[in-house]
Motif scaffolding. Structure first.
Motif, PDB file in Angstrom:
ATOM      1  N   GLU A  38       0.768  -1.175  -0.054  1.00 44.12           N
ATOM      2  CA  GLU A  38       0.052   0.071   0.017  1.00 44.12           C
ATOM      3  C   GLU A  38       0.924   1.123   0.088  1.00 44.12           C
ATOM      4  O   GLU A  38       1.731   1.245   0.715  1.00 44.12           O
ATOM      5  N   LEU A  39       0.696   2.134  -0.888  1.00 43.17           N
ATOM      6  CA  LEU A  39       1.435   3.234  -0.962  1.00 43.17           C
ATOM      7  C   LEU A  39       0.829   4.524  -0.128  1.00 43.17           C
ATOM      8  O   LEU A  39      -0.318   4.830  -0.110  1.00 43.17           O
ATOM      9  N   CYS A  40       1.646   5.209   0.911  1.00 39.15           N
ATOM     10  CA  CYS A  40       1.524   6.207   1.720  1.00 39.15           C
ATOM     11  C   CYS A  40       2.504   7.244   1.455  1.00 39.15           C
ATOM     12  O   CYS A  40       3.673   6.830   1.007  1.00 39.15           O
ATOM     13  N   SER A  56       5.025  -1.127  12.054  1.00 39.40           N
ATOM     14  CA  SER A  56       3.874  -0.617  11.775  1.00 39.40           C
ATOM     15  C   SER A  56       3.741  -0.454  10.147  1.00 39.40           C
ATOM     16  O   SER A  56       2.763  -0.386   9.684  1.00 39.40           O
ATOM     17  N   TYR A  57       4.546  -0.273   9.600  1.00 35.86           N
ATOM     18  CA  TYR A  57       4.768  -0.003   8.012  1.00 35.86           C
ATOM     19  C   TYR A  57       4.772  -1.385   7.085  1.00 35.86           C
ATOM     20  O   TYR A  57       5.101  -1.357   6.163  1.00 35.86           O
ATOM     21  N   ALA A  58       4.647  -2.599   7.891  1.00 35.31           N
ATOM     22  CA  ALA A  58       4.603  -3.794   7.249  1.00 35.31           C
ATOM     23  C   ALA A  58       3.655  -3.679   5.997  1.00 35.31           C
ATOM     24  O   ALA A  58       2.652  -3.062   6.090  1.00 35.31           O
ATOM     25  N   ASP A  59       4.064  -4.084   4.927  1.00 37.43           N
ATOM     26  CA  ASP A  59       3.431  -4.305   3.582  1.00 37.43           C
ATOM     27  C   ASP A  59       3.085  -2.895   3.062  1.00 37.43           C
ATOM     28  O   ASP A  59       1.921  -2.883   2.413  1.00 37.43           O
ATOM     29  N   GLN A  60       3.815  -1.996   3.468  1.00 40.64           N
ATOM     30  CA  GLN A  60       3.593  -0.486   2.999  1.00 40.64           C
ATOM     31  C   GLN A  60       4.854  -0.115   2.094  1.00 40.64           C
ATOM     32  O   GLN A  60       5.746  -0.402   2.209  1.00 40.64           O
ATOM     33  N   ILE A  61       4.584   0.830   0.924  1.00 35.47           N
ATOM     34  CA  ILE A  61       5.573   1.402   0.302  1.00 35.47           C
ATOM     35  C   ILE A  61       5.284   2.873   0.808  1.00 35.47           C
ATOM     36  O   ILE A  61       4.498   3.557   0.823  1.00 35.47           O
ATOM     37  N   VAL A  62       6.760   3.443   1.235  1.00 30.25           N
ATOM     38  CA  VAL A  62       6.815   4.684   1.938  1.00 30.25           C
ATOM     39  C   VAL A  62       7.125   5.775   1.121  1.00 30.25           C
ATOM     40  O   VAL A  62       8.313   5.944   0.602  1.00 30.25           O
ATOM     41  N   LEU A  63       6.334   6.680   0.738  1.00 32.34           N
ATOM     42  CA  LEU A  63       6.806   7.773  -0.150  1.00 32.34           C
ATOM     43  C   LEU A  63       7.273   9.176   0.703  1.00 32.34           C
ATOM     44  O   LEU A  63       6.366   9.400   1.636  1.00 32.34           O
ATOM     45  N   PHE A  64       8.549   9.444   0.522  1.00 32.55           N
ATOM     46  CA  PHE A  64       8.938  10.655   1.431  1.00 32.55           C
ATOM     47  C   PHE A  64       8.486  11.927   0.900  1.00 32.55           C
ATOM     48  O   PHE A  64       9.071  11.987  -0.384  1.00 32.55           O
TER      49      PHE A  64
END
Length: 393
Positions: A38-40, A56-64
């Motif tokens: 999931e993109l956040c 807590s960011y498991a299974d996520q794509i983190v955009l800075f």
């Protein structure tokens, strides 16, 4: 596809594809391969290593949203996972500019090399502002991200991978990042002159139920005199109470709380009925709310960053906090006797609860501030005070 991305199409070594068919081409970094999530977006300007190791960011794509990432490098002390099970958290990450070389006295590694070792796919040279606006307008997105040094990128396959991913709703991801073995913790917060030191004379003993607990939560507990025993999320009520704790911490973690409560609900209810002081953080806050009869719901874009204003309704104080959640407690479903204690000033969503007549508090945000401001450190002292009051100290 934007004009910028079209100009990159012949030299692209990385890409991100959304389930709606949107594709951004760019420069790949870190782990070579493809992953989905999931993109956040995260609005913090520092602490990228802590963010990407937050379970807590498991299974996520983190955009800075901050464009320059990498100047602090990486080091072995700033990881936030607390157990072997939680070593894989965020699946990917996106930056505006290519990774900056390290320029920090604590750096022991280049951030690109660190991403590779952690198995995190990186992508840069994309329009992060456009992606951020897309999330703001349409919500967090199912996506697939790839790093292909040879430039062989099958965008249609990426789109199909994003569409096939099941998403976070009804996903009990906390089960994947919880410790398999009980362990003790007494390390205190980092100090410039001494580094990490151990708590020598604890005032009390707490049991931390690990749904993906961050290391700095454990350190903050030590800093207010609380020795911690960390148990897995599947630990039974009998096992927890046999440790004779003076208080209980329900930790942060990933996934849908409505899915996790099906597995741990009876234990949480039993802890509430035990009369022990309880502190819930993030997912732990949501699980506590569900066990008390409230409901949770998926947020459109979530809260991810280290600059979120939250009001403590008891004191009137406004604090700037670190947040990372995609689900929220529906304040309209709070039962009688459960009071809202904190509220987000961005969108009015719930950020804390207190239970009338019981030594129970919880917050949606991350008071351990790693990364982020330290405005909420007082919550650990407030929890310690509940324990002292319960013991008549």
């Amino acid at each position: 596809m934007s004009q910028e991305n079209q100009s990159l199409s012949t030299i692209a070594t990385g890409a991100i594809a959304l389930a709606d068919g949107t594709v951004f081409l760019g420069k790949g970094s870190g782990h070579v391969g493809t992953t989905v999530g999931e993109l956040c977006f995260n609005t913090a300007v520092t602490g990228y290593q802590e963010i990407l190791t937050d379970p807590s960011y498991a299974d996520q794509i983190v955009l800075f949203t901050f464009p320059h990432i990498g100047n602090v490098g990486a080091n072995p002390e700033d990881h936030e996972e607390s157990s072997e099970a939680a070593t894989v958290s965020a699946r990917g990450t996106i930056f505006r500019e290519p990774i900056t070389p390290p320029s920090n006295w604590r750096a022991e590694d280049h951030f690109d090399a660190w991403l590779t070792r952690k198995g995190i796919v990186g992508l840069s040279s994309v329009d992060t502002r456009a992606l951020t606006r897309l999330i703001r307008e349409h919500g967090m997105q199912k996506c697939a991200i790839i790093h292909a040094p040879d430039g062989k990128i099958d965008t249609e396959a990426l789109i199909k991978a994003a569409q096939a991913w099941e998403g976070l709703e009804q996903a009990d991801l906390a089960a994947n990042v919880s410790t398999d073995e009980t362990f003790e913790h007494s390390e205190q917060l980092w100090d410039l002159s001494t580094g990490f030191t151990a708590l020598e004379n604890p005032e009390a003993h707490v049991v931390v139920i690990d749904f993906g607990v961050k290391h700095n939560i454990l350190r903050n507990l030590s800093n207010v005199g609380l020795r911690a025993t960390v148990v897995g999320g599947d630990a039974s009520l009998e096992t927890i109470l046999a440790l004779q704790p003076d208080g209980i911490v329900l930790s942060n973690g990933p996934g849908d709380p409505a899915a996790t409560i099906k597995r741990v609900g009876e234990t949480v209810k039993g802890l509430v009925e035990s009369g022990l002081p309880i502190l819930g953080i993030c997912l732990g806050h949501q699980l506590l709310a569900l066990s008390l009869g409230a409901k949770t719901k998926k947020m459109t874009q979530g809260h991810h960053g280290a600059n979120h204003p939250v009001k403590d309704l008891a004191t009137g104080k406004v604090e700037i906090v670190s947040m990372n959640h995609g689900f929220t407690v529906d304040v309209d479903t709070l039962p009688e006797g459960v009071e809202e204690s904190h509220r987000s000033l961005f969108d009015g969503t719930n950020s804390g609860l207190a239970v009338a007549g019981k030594p129970i508090i919880s917050v949606q945000h991350h008071p351990e501030a790693s990364p982020g401001p330290q405005d909420s450190f007082y919550l650990f002292e407030r929890f310690a005070d509940l324990i002292r009051d319960a013991e008549g100290k």
